[in-house]
Write a protein that holds these residues in place. Structure first.
Motif, PDB file in Angstrom:
ATOM      1  N   PHE A  23       1.022  -1.428  -0.022  1.00 53.81           N
ATOM      2  CA  PHE A  23      -0.403   0.352  -0.201  1.00 53.81           C
ATOM      3  C   PHE A  23       0.753   1.607  -0.057  1.00 53.81           C
ATOM      4  O   PHE A  23       0.279   2.346  -1.000  1.00 53.81           O
ATOM      5  CB  PHE A  23      -0.849  -0.235   1.160  1.00 53.81           C
ATOM      6  CG  PHE A  23      -1.746   1.336   0.942  1.00 53.81           C
ATOM      7  CD1 PHE A  23      -2.537   1.367   0.773  1.00 53.81           C
ATOM      8  CD2 PHE A  23      -1.335   2.055   2.521  1.00 53.81           C
ATOM      9  CE1 PHE A  23      -3.583   2.738   0.724  1.00 53.81           C
ATOM     10  CE2 PHE A  23      -2.141   3.743   2.119  1.00 53.81           C
ATOM     11  CZ  PHE A  23      -3.274   3.449   1.968  1.00 53.81           C
ATOM     12  N   ILE A  24       1.448   0.693   0.528  1.00 57.55           N
ATOM     13  CA  ILE A  24       3.187   1.975   0.894  1.00 57.55           C
ATOM     14  C   ILE A  24       3.746   3.070  -0.356  1.00 57.55           C
ATOM     15  O   ILE A  24       3.624   4.157  -0.669  1.00 57.55           O
ATOM     16  CB  ILE A  24       4.126   2.539   2.101  1.00 57.55           C
ATOM     17  CG1 ILE A  24       3.269   2.462   3.163  1.00 57.55           C
ATOM     18  CG2 ILE A  24       4.924   3.357   2.010  1.00 57.55           C
ATOM     19  CD1 ILE A  24       4.490   2.207   4.385  1.00 57.55           C
ATOM     20  N   PHE A  25       3.616   1.475  -1.111  1.00 60.19           N
ATOM     21  CA  PHE A  25       4.414   1.765  -2.390  1.00 60.19           C
ATOM     22  C   PHE A  25       3.680   2.023  -3.300  1.00 60.19           C
ATOM     23  O   PHE A  25       3.851   3.056  -4.214  1.00 60.19           O
ATOM     24  CB  PHE A  25       5.381   0.233  -3.099  1.00 60.19           C
ATOM     25  CG  PHE A  25       5.719   0.383  -4.316  1.00 60.19           C
ATOM     26  CD1 PHE A  25       6.698   0.454  -4.597  1.00 60.19           C
ATOM     27  CD2 PHE A  25       4.753  -0.324  -5.057  1.00 60.19           C
ATOM     28  CE1 PHE A  25       7.480   0.809  -5.820  1.00 60.19           C
ATOM     29  CE2 PHE A  25       5.709  -0.390  -6.411  1.00 60.19           C
ATOM     30  CZ  PHE A  25       7.011   0.466  -7.032  1.00 60.19           C
ATOM     31  N   ILE A  26       2.055   2.005  -3.599  1.00 60.64           N
ATOM     32  CA  ILE A  26       1.056   2.299  -4.128  1.00 60.64           C
ATOM     33  C   ILE A  26       0.689   3.604  -4.346  1.00 60.64           C
ATOM     34  O   ILE A  26       1.043   4.572  -5.380  1.00 60.64           O
ATOM     35  CB  ILE A  26       0.091   1.593  -4.330  1.00 60.64           C
ATOM     36  CG1 ILE A  26       0.069  -0.218  -4.656  1.00 60.64           C
ATOM     37  CG2 ILE A  26      -1.098   2.025  -4.546  1.00 60.64           C
ATOM     38  CD1 ILE A  26      -1.111  -0.751  -4.609  1.00 60.64           C
ATOM     39  N   VAL A  27       1.293   4.423  -2.566  1.00 56.67           N
ATOM     40  CA  VAL A  27       0.631   5.289  -2.557  1.00 56.67           C
ATOM     41  C   VAL A  27       1.782   6.759  -3.108  1.00 56.67           C
ATOM     42  O   VAL A  27       2.338   7.313  -3.773  1.00 56.67           O
ATOM     43  CB  VAL A  27       0.685   6.125  -1.102  1.00 56.67           C
ATOM     44  CG1 VAL A  27       1.090   7.162  -1.034  1.00 56.67           C
ATOM     45  CG2 VAL A  27      -0.967   5.133  -0.631  1.00 56.67           C
ATOM     46  N   LEU A  28       3.294   5.333  -2.517  1.00 60.82           N
ATOM     47  CA  LEU A  28       4.356   6.389  -3.401  1.00 60.82           C
ATOM     48  C   LEU A  28       4.301   7.259  -4.644  1.00 60.82           C
ATOM     49  O   LEU A  28       4.905   7.237  -4.658  1.00 60.82           O
ATOM     50  CB  LEU A  28       6.147   5.476  -3.005  1.00 60.82           C
ATOM     51  CG  LEU A  28       7.479   5.954  -2.648  1.00 60.82           C
ATOM     52  CD1 LEU A  28       7.556   7.614  -2.422  1.00 60.82           C
ATOM     53  CD2 LEU A  28       8.332   5.151  -2.631  1.00 60.82           C
ATOM     54  N   THR A  29       4.124   5.672  -5.161  1.00 55.39           N
ATOM     55  CA  THR A  29       4.521   5.771  -6.858  1.00 55.39           C
ATOM     56  C   THR A  29       3.465   6.800  -7.502  1.00 55.39           C
ATOM     57  O   THR A  29       3.261   7.418  -8.233  1.00 55.39           O
ATOM     58  CB  THR A  29       4.211   4.255  -7.455  1.00 55.39           C
ATOM     59  OG1 THR A  29       4.991   3.156  -6.797  1.00 55.39           O
ATOM     60  CG2 THR A  29       4.277   4.374  -9.103  1.00 55.39           C
ATOM     61  N   THR A  30       1.984   7.072  -6.490  1.00 57.89           N
ATOM     62  CA  THR A  30       1.077   7.453  -7.132  1.00 57.89           C
ATOM     63  C   THR A  30       1.399   9.294  -7.163  1.00 57.89           C
ATOM     64  O   THR A  30       1.517   9.898  -7.929  1.00 57.89           O
ATOM     65  CB  THR A  30      -0.704   7.469  -6.483  1.00 57.89           C
ATOM     66  OG1 THR A  30      -0.623   5.854  -6.727  1.00 57.89           O
ATOM     67  CG2 THR A  30      -1.051   8.375  -6.593  1.00 57.89           C
ATOM     68  N   LEU A  31       2.277   9.705  -5.868  1.00 62.69           N
ATOM     69  CA  LEU A  31       2.539  10.654  -5.440  1.00 62.69           C
ATOM     70  C   LEU A  31       4.036  11.201  -6.476  1.00 62.69           C
ATOM     71  O   LEU A  31       3.396  12.276  -6.705  1.00 62.69           O
ATOM     72  CB  LEU A  31       3.048  10.731  -3.610  1.00 62.69           C
ATOM     73  CG  LEU A  31       3.949  11.607  -3.601  1.00 62.69           C
ATOM     74  CD1 LEU A  31       2.157  13.530  -3.471  1.00 62.69           C
ATOM     75  CD2 LEU A  31       4.218  11.403  -2.193  1.00 62.69           C
ATOM     76  N   PHE A  32       5.343   9.819  -6.379  1.00 65.72           N
ATOM     77  CA  PHE A  32       5.779  10.385  -7.725  1.00 65.72           C
ATOM     78  C   PHE A  32       5.181  11.083  -8.939  1.00 65.72           C
ATOM     79  O   PHE A  32       5.716  12.171  -9.807  1.00 65.72           O
ATOM     80  CB  PHE A  32       6.543   9.152  -7.864  1.00 65.72           C
ATOM     81  CG  PHE A  32       7.694   8.893  -9.224  1.00 65.72           C
ATOM     82  CD1 PHE A  32       8.770   9.774  -9.122  1.00 65.72           C
ATOM     83  CD2 PHE A  32       7.317   8.544 -10.426  1.00 65.72           C
ATOM     84  CE1 PHE A  32       9.628   9.656  -9.677  1.00 65.72           C
ATOM     85  CE2 PHE A  32       8.529   8.413 -11.167  1.00 65.72           C
ATOM     86  CZ  PHE A  32       9.587   9.508 -10.797  1.00 65.72           C
ATOM     87  N   ILE A  33       4.140  10.011  -9.377  1.00 65.47           N
ATOM     88  CA  ILE A  33       3.077  10.550 -10.983  1.00 65.47           C
ATOM     89  C   ILE A  33       2.761  11.891 -10.630  1.00 65.47           C
ATOM     90  O   ILE A  33       3.669  12.722 -11.421  1.00 65.47           O
ATOM     91  CB  ILE A  33       2.537   8.831 -11.300  1.00 65.47           C
ATOM     92  CG1 ILE A  33       3.860   8.327 -11.384  1.00 65.47           C
ATOM     93  CG2 ILE A  33       1.616   9.666 -12.831  1.00 65.47           C
ATOM     94  CD1 ILE A  33       2.616   6.748 -11.449  1.00 65.47           C
ATOM     95  N   HIS A  34       2.431  12.209  -9.896  1.00 65.04           N
ATOM     96  CA  HIS A  34       1.734  13.407  -9.291  1.00 65.04           C
ATOM     97  C   HIS A  34       2.861  14.221  -9.543  1.00 65.04           C
ATOM     98  O   HIS A  34       2.460  15.475  -9.814  1.00 65.04           O
ATOM     99  CB  HIS A  34       0.676  13.649  -8.357  1.00 65.04           C
ATOM    100  CG  HIS A  34      -0.713  14.078  -8.010  1.00 65.04           C
ATOM    101  ND1 HIS A  34      -0.423  15.864  -7.751  1.00 65.04           N
ATOM    102  CD2 HIS A  34      -1.583  14.096  -8.869  1.00 65.04           C
ATOM    103  CE1 HIS A  34      -1.356  16.699  -8.201  1.00 65.04           C
ATOM    104  NE2 HIS A  34      -1.597  15.890  -8.682  1.00 65.04           N
ATOM    105  N   VAL A  35       3.336  14.130  -9.038  1.00 62.14           N
ATOM    106  CA  VAL A  35       4.427  15.873  -8.308  1.00 62.14           C
ATOM    107  C   VAL A  35       5.903  15.274  -9.616  1.00 62.14           C
ATOM    108  O   VAL A  35       5.574  16.456  -9.903  1.00 62.14           O
ATOM    109  CB  VAL A  35       5.296  15.120  -7.534  1.00 62.14           C
ATOM    110  CG1 VAL A  35       6.663  16.242  -7.485  1.00 62.14           C
ATOM    111  CG2 VAL A  35       5.248  15.445  -6.190  1.00 62.14           C
ATOM    112  N   LEU A  36       5.981  14.767 -10.315  1.00 64.80           N
ATOM    113  CA  LEU A  36       6.680  14.925 -11.847  1.00 64.80           C
ATOM    114  C   LEU A  36       5.778  15.626 -13.295  1.00 64.80           C
ATOM    115  O   LEU A  36       6.475  16.057 -13.430  1.00 64.80           O
ATOM    116  CB  LEU A  36       6.531  13.726 -12.307  1.00 64.80           C
ATOM    117  CG  LEU A  36       7.527  12.844 -13.239  1.00 64.80           C
ATOM    118  CD1 LEU A  36       9.043  13.532 -12.969  1.00 64.80           C
ATOM    119  CD2 LEU A  36       7.713  11.322 -13.733  1.00 64.80           C
TER     120      LEU A  36
END
Length: 194
Positions: A23-36
């Protein structure tokens, strides 16, 4: 020993922790894509690093690039989340993902150990290997988490932090591997004498 509730609870907790890491990995990936792709959403968010671990040594530094003929920017304008360079964002994302993956693998190995103890296969070679893998994973986590550098468009931050908690757990894992190895040898000698 198959009905030992404590071991059953430990196995279930390992599964819950594994799901939590995913779950943390999914949130981290979502945040990474959104910031990018949408960095302007984070215009007002400034980046500050706070290390709250008790057993560590930390050395942090910040720097700003002063453009000729321009006034030096304030910290909240330089160290804003939307000003992180894409390369720095990607490198830090990969490091965090690797740490999460290694934590996931460590919990998986610990779960295998708990299952084998529950099934009365305590001192087998697989448990020795699992403890050694956990120790190696923790050492890599220590290396990955000890240094990071974030580059912003007009400045940057570096942090060197030696957090000894993973090293302590690594030492415990290698000690337990040796204890289980000796137990395995004693069990083999006992089987030969019978």
């Amino acid at each position: 020993m198959k009905k030992n509730k404590l071991l059953s609870i430990a196995v279930v907790l390992c599964k819950i922790i594994q799901v939590f890491y995913v779950f943390i990995f999914i949130v981290l990936t979502t945040l990474f894509i959104h910031v990018l792709f949408s960095p302007d959403s984070y215009k007002g968010v400034d980046y500050t690093y706070k290390n709250s671990n008790l057993v560590n040594i930390t050395k942090s530094s910040r720097w700003k690039i002063r453009l000729p003929g321009k006034q030096q920017l304030e910290d909240k304008e330089v160290y804003a989340l939307n000003k992180i360079t894409k390369t720095s964002l990607f490198i830090n994302y990969m490091k965090l993902s690797a740490v999460l993956f290694l934590l996931f693998l460590s919990i998986k190995e610990f779960q295998k150990i708990m299952k084998s103890v529950k099934n009365l296969n305590t001192f087998q070679k697989n448990n020795v290997d699992s403890f050694r893998k956990i120790g190696k994973y923790l050492f890599i986590i220590f290396l990955l988490s000890s240094y990071f550098k974030i580059r912003f468009q007009q400045g940057g931050m570096t942090n060197f932090s030696m957090n000894f908690t993973p090293l302590i757990f690594m030492l415990i894992a290698f000690i337990l591997a040796e204890i289980f190895k000796e137990g395995n040898l004693l069990q083999k000698e006992n089987d030969l004498t019978i």
